[in-house]
Design a protein around this motif. Structure first.
Motif, mmCIF file in Angstrom:
data_model
loop_
_atom_site.group_PDB
_atom_site.id
_atom_site.type_symbol
_atom_site.label_atom_id
_atom_site.label_comp_id
_atom_site.label_asym_id
_atom_site.label_seq_id
_atom_site.Cartn_x
_atom_site.Cartn_y
_atom_site.Cartn_z
ATOM 1 N N PHE A 73 0.868 -1.188 0.000
ATOM 2 C CA PHE A 73 0.000 0.000 0.000
ATOM 3 C C PHE A 73 0.897 1.229 0.000
ATOM 4 O O PHE A 73 1.774 1.363 0.846
ATOM 5 C CB PHE A 73 -0.898 -0.022 1.249
ATOM 6 N N SER A 74 0.680 2.111 -0.969
ATOM 7 C CA SER A 74 1.560 3.283 -1.089
ATOM 8 C C SER A 74 0.948 4.498 -0.401
ATOM 9 O O SER A 74 -0.262 4.524 -0.141
ATOM 10 C CB SER A 74 1.815 3.601 -2.568
ATOM 11 N N VAL A 75 1.764 5.514 -0.139
ATOM 12 C CA VAL A 75 1.210 6.752 0.436
ATOM 13 C C VAL A 75 0.151 7.316 -0.517
ATOM 14 O O VAL A 75 -0.860 7.863 -0.072
ATOM 15 C CB VAL A 75 2.299 7.829 0.724
ATOM 16 N N GLU A 76 0.384 7.144 -1.815
ATOM 17 C CA GLU A 76 -0.568 7.664 -2.810
ATOM 18 C C GLU A 76 -1.890 6.877 -2.809
ATOM 19 O O GLU A 76 -2.929 7.406 -3.187
ATOM 20 C CB GLU A 76 0.039 7.627 -4.218
ATOM 21 N N ASN A 77 -1.838 5.638 -2.384
ATOM 22 C CA ASN A 77 -3.055 4.802 -2.406
ATOM 23 C C ASN A 77 -4.141 5.302 -1.443
ATOM 24 O O ASN A 77 -5.307 4.927 -1.570
ATOM 25 C CB ASN A 77 -2.725 3.338 -2.106
ATOM 26 N N TYR A 125 3.601 3.322 2.327
ATOM 27 C CA TYR A 125 5.004 3.575 2.038
ATOM 28 C C TYR A 125 5.158 4.495 0.824
ATOM 29 O O TYR A 125 4.455 4.353 -0.178
ATOM 30 C CB TYR A 125 5.737 2.248 1.751
ATOM 31 N N GLY A 126 6.104 5.421 0.927
ATOM 32 C CA GLY A 126 6.507 6.244 -0.209
ATOM 33 C C GLY A 126 8.004 6.481 -0.091
ATOM 34 O O GLY A 126 8.497 6.806 0.999
ATOM 35 N N GLY A 127 8.713 6.324 -1.180
ATOM 36 C CA GLY A 127 10.175 6.484 -1.144
ATOM 37 C C GLY A 127 10.589 7.898 -0.745
ATOM 38 O O GLY A 127 11.491 8.086 0.074
ATOM 39 N N ARG A 128 9.929 8.894 -1.308
ATOM 40 C CA ARG A 128 10.298 10.277 -0.972
ATOM 41 C C ARG A 128 10.008 10.565 0.491
ATOM 42 O O ARG A 128 10.794 11.200 1.180
ATOM 43 C CB ARG A 128 9.528 11.250 -1.861
#
Ligand code: IPE
Ligand code: IPE
Ligand code: MG
Length: 236
Positions: free
Chosen positions: A58-62, A133-136
């Motif tokens: 699950f991404s921060v954008e999701n 999770y988000g890389g930035r």
């Protein structure tokens, strides 16, 4: 060398929604089937003795998705952790979550904490779940942590940053697999992927079988990693 397994495989599990849409099913059915595939890949990784497997879950954008999809995803995640925890413990898996885990629902957070504690001493597969999770975001948080730890500008090295990333202590991913035909990283492991080998397949995640996982690993073994240097055969 060529027969060696990658130390760390990371997977962008994409295409659940399209898999469901193709069958006239609600998106959540794709996520449900996707969770089964995740289990299959985890089991295969345990069996082959892989060191680290990271799953982009699950991404921060999701969080921008419709509320009902997000809440169903969180429910699925909670059910998955409840159902699979004992098996993971039994199989010697060390579980770890990366990302903004504090943003997850309380039930999920509690299960994660419990599983991390129960498996901390395990020495088998390290299973990393990237959640919110988000890389930035990870890099910015790492810089903040380094500054708070008193790192001075002159002492701010790559190692100093790495030591504060969520992935501190883990090897960098040797291989990143993305399903569903999209050829992008979507904010996944931006720092750690500097020299990762990338493997893209048009297979949608709910169709990604153990065989296809093995194919990706085979493809990886055929590659020559140079890390900017000259091939060994050409030196000397
Ligand atoms: C991946 O599948 C799962 C998550 C991102 C949570 P998608 O839900 O992105 O499926 P597509 O890309 O819409 O097909
Ligand atoms: C990436 O997939 C995130 C996960 C697999 C968890 P997305 O479906 O969110 O990525 P985009 O929107 O296609 O870039
Ligand atoms: Mg997608």
């Amino acid at each position: 060398m060529k027969d060696r397994l990658p130390a760390h495989v990371a997977v962008i599990m994409d295409g659940n929604g399209r898999w469901a849409a193709m069958r006239g099913l609600p998106r959540v059915e794709g996520h449900r089937r996707g969770a089964e595939r995740a289990k299959e890949v985890i089991t295969a990784s345990v069996e082959m003795g892989l060191g680290t497997l990271t799953l982009y879950t699950f991404s921060v954008e999701n969080w921008q998705r419709p509320e009902d999809e997000v809440s169903l995803l969180m429910k699925l995640l909670e059910a998955y952790l409840r159902r699979e925890a004992s098996g993971l413990v039994r199989n010697g898996v060390r579980f770890r979550a990366i990302g903004q885990t504090w943003k997850l629902p309380g039930g999920v957070r509690a299960l994660i904490r419990d599983l991390e504690e129960k498996t901390a001493q395990n020495t088998g597969l390290t299973l990393v779940a990237a959640l919110s999770y988000g890389g930035r975001d990870e890099i910015v948080r790492a810089v903040r942590k380094a500054l708070a730890a008193g790192v001075e500008p002159g002492g701010f090295t790559e190692e100093a940053l790495e030591g504060h990333l969520d992935t501190a202590g883990l090897p960098e991913p040797d291989l990143i697999i993305r399903t569903s035909g999209e050829m992008r990283l979507s904010n996944f492991l931006l720092w750690q992927s500097a020299y990762s080998e990338l493997y893209f397949t048009s297979t949608l995640w709910p169709d990604f079988s153990k065989d296809e996982f093995l194919r990706a690993l085979h493809d990886y073994r055929m590659r020559e990693r140079r890390f900017g240097a000259v091939h060994a055969k050409e030196t000397g």
